[in-house]
Design an enzyme around this catalytic site. Sequence first.
Site, PDB file in Angstrom:
ATOM      1  N   LEU A  25       0.735  -1.171   0.161  1.00 19.50           N
ATOM      2  CA  LEU A  25      -0.190  -0.051  -0.007  1.00 19.50           C
ATOM      3  C   LEU A  25       0.895   1.437   0.083  1.00 19.50           C
ATOM      4  CD1 LEU A  25      -2.491  -1.155   2.854  1.00 19.50           C
ATOM      5  CD2 LEU A  25      -2.699  -1.344   0.166  1.00 19.50           C
ATOM      6  N   ASP A  26       0.186   2.407  -0.580  1.00 20.87           N
ATOM      7  CA  ASP A  26       1.116   3.460  -0.565  1.00 20.87           C
ATOM      8  C   ASP A  26       0.378   4.397   0.741  1.00 20.87           C
ATOM      9  OD1 ASP A  26      -1.229   5.169  -1.248  1.00 20.87           O
ATOM     10  OD2 ASP A  26      -0.473   5.069  -3.315  1.00 20.87           O
ATOM     11  N   SER A  27       1.048   5.789   0.964  1.00 27.48           N
ATOM     12  CA  SER A  27       0.545   6.253   2.315  1.00 27.48           C
ATOM     13  C   SER A  27      -0.711   6.732   2.084  1.00 27.48           C
ATOM     14  CB  SER A  27       1.489   7.667   2.484  1.00 27.48           C
ATOM     15  OG  SER A  27       1.724   8.208   1.283  1.00 27.48           O
TER      16      SER A  27
END
Lengths: 96, 129
Positions: free
Chosen positions: B84-86
């Site tokens: 996942l990204d931020s």
Amino acid sequence: MASRSKLSGIQRQVLALYRGFLRTARLKSPEERHRIESVVSAEFRENARNIDRKNFVYIEYLLRRGKKQLEQLKDPDITGLSTLEINKVYKPLNLK
Amino acid sequence: MAMAAARRALLSHLRVPVLARPAAAAGSVPAARLLSSATEEGSKGSFLDKGEVADRIVSVVKNFQKVEPSKVTPNAHFQKDLGLDSLDTVEIVMAFEEEFGFEIPDNEAEKIDSIKTAVDFVASHPQAK
């Protein structure tokens, strides 16, 4: 936008703004919430992909614009989605 | 000075009128519910069982669209292990808020980056329900 180290100040601001939009969307009707979340998610991700992370001037400009849009969206008498969509159309591409 | 002029031109180009419409009555319900549940749970001051919290956290994460369920282990890190990204992490932490019925302040939300940190935070929060 994945971070490998502690969040920078400006990244923290971006994430806080994103969180603010999602919180405000939760207060709207289910249909409107879904539309707001889609528009906001798409725009943040598009900017994350296209904007040089060192272009601080432009990022700070986008943060200021985003904060104004969020304040407008918080007003229950305003359907901020129209504003978001219109701004998206007008937004200049590849401005770095 | 040229930059200031360009900025002014850009801003005027981007300026858009705001459209006002009547508010939907239903729009205020979620906020009221959130505040109400916070008040109720606040008076109890009880903590949830850590095992139950872990199960529910794992369930929320597995249901996240971008997550491969088989990768969700008790030690999974959202970005390193689940990819996942931020921005995704912001969304998933807000999903935890809705699952457990309380709001997580920004400075605390920033620290939640894995199943473990999420479980530790929720299990130690008296308002979680």
